[in-house]
Scaffold this active site. Structure first.
Site, mmCIF file in Angstrom:
data_model
loop_
_atom_site.group_PDB
_atom_site.id
_atom_site.type_symbol
_atom_site.label_atom_id
_atom_site.label_comp_id
_atom_site.label_asym_id
_atom_site.label_seq_id
_atom_site.Cartn_x
_atom_site.Cartn_y
_atom_site.Cartn_z
ATOM 1 N N LYS A 2 -10.363 1.530 -7.695
ATOM 2 C CA LYS A 2 -11.036 2.471 -6.792
ATOM 3 C C LYS A 2 -10.923 3.920 -7.274
ATOM 4 C CE LYS A 2 -10.654 -0.397 -2.668
ATOM 5 N NZ LYS A 2 -10.316 -0.440 -1.232
ATOM 6 N N HIS A 47 -2.691 -6.686 0.972
ATOM 7 C CA HIS A 47 -2.707 -5.226 1.090
ATOM 8 C C HIS A 47 -1.576 -4.715 1.988
ATOM 9 C CE1 HIS A 47 -5.045 -1.851 -0.356
ATOM 10 N NE2 HIS A 47 -4.873 -1.247 0.797
ATOM 11 N N ARG A 79 1.133 -3.123 -0.115
ATOM 12 C CA ARG A 79 0.875 -1.726 -0.503
ATOM 13 C C ARG A 79 1.202 -0.784 0.656
ATOM 14 N NH1 ARG A 79 -1.811 1.734 -3.987
ATOM 15 N NH2 ARG A 79 -3.290 3.208 -3.078
ATOM 16 N N HIS A 109 -3.465 7.782 -4.935
ATOM 17 C CA HIS A 109 -4.551 8.257 -4.079
ATOM 18 C C HIS A 109 -5.189 9.518 -4.662
ATOM 19 C CE1 HIS A 109 -2.553 6.233 -0.354
ATOM 20 N NE2 HIS A 109 -3.438 5.436 -0.904
ATOM 21 N N TYR A 132 0.741 7.636 6.227
ATOM 22 C CA TYR A 132 2.080 7.056 6.170
ATOM 23 C C TYR A 132 3.117 7.980 6.805
ATOM 24 C CZ TYR A 132 -0.080 3.753 2.963
ATOM 25 O OH TYR A 132 -0.902 2.809 2.410
#
Length: 205
Positions: A92, A156, A159, A182, A191
Site C-alpha cells: 500500500k 490484520h 498488525r 504509515h 493507536y
C-alpha cells in the site's frame, strides 16, 4: 429499526435485494488482539502439523506489524540473521524500514531455515510455494477457535496488536509511524488515541 435489520444490511441491485456485509463491530467488539491473546494463538499453532512454521508466522506478523501479504511475500534475502535485522517492505505504498530481530525471533528463523526445504521465501507451503495470504487467513481463523478467543480472528489483528502494544509502552507517534510504515500519520494516531494508558493518572486513590 426492527430486529431483522441487525442481521445484515439489505441493498438493492437492479431491482433485487442483496445482503451486504455489516460493519466489523457487528462481528467482533474490537479489531486488535492483546499480547496475551497472541501468545495463545502461538501456543495453539504449535499443535499444527507445521506448528513451528505457523507459530513463527504469527510471531513475526505481531512483532513487526506485518500485513498478511507482507508476511507471505517475505524472502530470506530480507532476513539478516548475522546482524539480527529484518528488511521490511511495505504494501500500500508504505514506507520500508529495517527492524531489529530479537533473540527469540532469530532462534525461530534459524530453526525454520534448518527444517524446511531450501527456497527463496521464508514461509513455504507443503507444495514448495510461498504461503498465500488466503491460507494464512484461514489458519488464523482456525487458531482463533482453538485458542478459545471469543470472536473471529483475522491476520490484520496482529498488525493492530503491534500498534496498540507499542503505543501502550509509550513509543512516540512518529517512531511508531515509521515502524509500521504509515505514509500518513493519521493512520498511526488511532493507536495512541485508544491507548488506555493515556488516562492512567486522571484519578488517584
Amino acid at each position: 429499526m426492527n430486529a431483522a435489520s441487525n442481521a445484515s444490511t439489505p441493498t438493492t441491485v437492479k431491482g433485487t435485494v442483496a445482503r451486504g456485509r455489516l460493519p466489523n463491530t457487528h462481528y467482533r467488539t474490537r479489531e486488535y488482539l492483546t499480547e496475551r491473546e497472541v501468545e495463545r494463538l502461538i501456543k495453539a499453532a504449535g499443535h499444527n502439523r507445521h506448528g513451528h512454521r505457523d507459530a513463527t508466522m504469527i510471531l513475526l506478523a505481531f512483532r513487526h506489524g506485518l500485513r498478511a501479504c507482507e508476511l507471505c511475500s517475505l524472502r530470506w534475502e530480507q532476513v539478516d540473521l548475522g546482524h539480527g535485522r529484518l528488511h521490511v517492505s511495505r504494501a500500500k505504498n508504505g514506507v520500508p524500514s529495517v527492524h531489529p530481530l530479537t533473540g527469540t525471533e532469530l532462534r525461530a528463523l534459524r530453526r525454520l531455515q534448518r527444517e524446511q526445504e531450501p527456497g527463496r521465501y521464508v514461509f513455504m507451503s507443503e507444495r514448495g510455494a510461498p504461503m498465500s495470504a488466503v491460507g494464512f487467513r484461514r489458519m488464523m481463523g482456525r487458531l482463533g477457535k482453538a485458542a478459545k478467543i471469543p470472536f473471529p480472528v483475522h491476520p490484520h489483528m496482529l498488525r493492530h496488536a503491534a500498534g496498540f502494544k507499542l503505543a501502550n509502552q509509550g513509543v512516540d507517534t512518529r517512531s511508531l509511524q515509521q515502524y509500521l510504515g504509515h505514509k500518513n500519520i493519521q493512520h498511526t494516531v488511532r493507536y495512541t488515541e485508544l491507548s488506555p494508558d493515556r488516562f492512567r493518572d486522571f484519578w488517584k486513590d
